[in-house]
Design a protein around this motif. Structure first.
Motif, mmCIF file in Angstrom:
data_model
loop_
_atom_site.group_PDB
_atom_site.id
_atom_site.type_symbol
_atom_site.label_atom_id
_atom_site.label_comp_id
_atom_site.label_asym_id
_atom_site.label_seq_id
_atom_site.Cartn_x
_atom_site.Cartn_y
_atom_site.Cartn_z
ATOM 1 N N TYR A 72 0.858 -1.192 0.000
ATOM 2 C CA TYR A 72 0.000 0.000 0.000
ATOM 3 C C TYR A 72 0.889 1.236 0.000
ATOM 4 O O TYR A 72 1.995 1.225 0.547
ATOM 5 C CB TYR A 72 -0.956 -0.017 1.196
ATOM 6 N N GLN B 269 -8.224 0.107 3.684
ATOM 7 C CA GLN B 269 -7.734 -1.228 3.366
ATOM 8 C C GLN B 269 -7.170 -1.919 4.608
ATOM 9 O O GLN B 269 -7.477 -3.087 4.862
ATOM 10 C CB GLN B 269 -6.674 -1.133 2.269
ATOM 11 N N ARG C 204 -0.588 -0.335 -5.666
ATOM 12 C CA ARG C 204 -1.335 -1.112 -4.667
ATOM 13 C C ARG C 204 -1.515 -2.536 -5.209
ATOM 14 O O ARG C 204 -2.129 -2.743 -6.250
ATOM 15 C CB ARG C 204 -2.690 -0.458 -4.409
ATOM 16 N N ALA D 149 -8.627 -0.150 -2.906
ATOM 17 C CA ALA D 149 -8.551 -0.249 -1.445
ATOM 18 C C ALA D 149 -9.898 -0.671 -0.861
ATOM 19 O O ALA D 149 -9.978 -1.554 -0.008
ATOM 20 C CB ALA D 149 -8.115 1.081 -0.845
#
Length: 164
Positions: free
Chosen positions: A45, A56, A128, A148
């Protein structure tokens, strides 16, 4: 401090997941090899305490019991320093390790670092991504450019552990 293998292309199912050693939010060294014999969800992330990353992380926090009950361990990796991760873990009461990859060597080894586009601007950054590693250290699932919001539910569906 990080150590990782060198491939920069994205990982595919069946690839051997590059081993790494990174410091967690307490400054302790954590290696992927520590999880050999277990299934690991390694998610990358961009930055702690940002809205999407917080969503997330909290999604994983709230799902951790069911994931560990199915044999999955969760590891979050970002380019944030240990001090920032420590604050994030405490504030959000996270119940899984967050690891510091400040030089983004591990993200590069996993194909989670590269060109990004945002509002017409092109730059290098963290993509991500989520890589699920099986008990033998091989990639079971590789997802890049994940969203997310709703990621854990989608991950569960893709793993066949929650077919809703």
């Amino acid at each position: 401090m990080s150590t990782a293998a060198a491939p920069t292309e994205r990982l595919s199912v069946g690839d051997l997941a590059p081993n790494f050693t990174l410091n967690d939010s307490n400054g302790n060294a954590v290696s992927l090899s520590d999880y050999r014999g277990k299934k690991a969800i390694v998610y990358f992330y961009p930055a702690a305490s940002t809205p999407g990353c917080t969503k997330q992380a909290c999604d994983f926090r709230d799902s951790i019991e069911s994931l560990t009950g199915l044999g999955y361990q969760v590891l979050g990796i970002s380019p944030d320093g240990v001090a920032k991760l420590e604050k994030f873990v405490a504030k959000e009461e996270l119940n899984f390790p967050l690891l510091s990859d400040e030089d983004h060597a591990v993200a590069e080894a996993y194909g989670a670092w590269g060109e990004k586009k945002n509002y017409g601007r092109v730059y290098e950054g963290l993509i991500r991504s989520t890589i699920v590693v099986d008990e033998d250290g091989k990639v079971q699932l590789a997802q890049y450019n994940v969203r997310a919001t709703g990621h854990v539910a989608k991950l569960r569906r893709d793993l066949g552990i929650d077919p809703k």
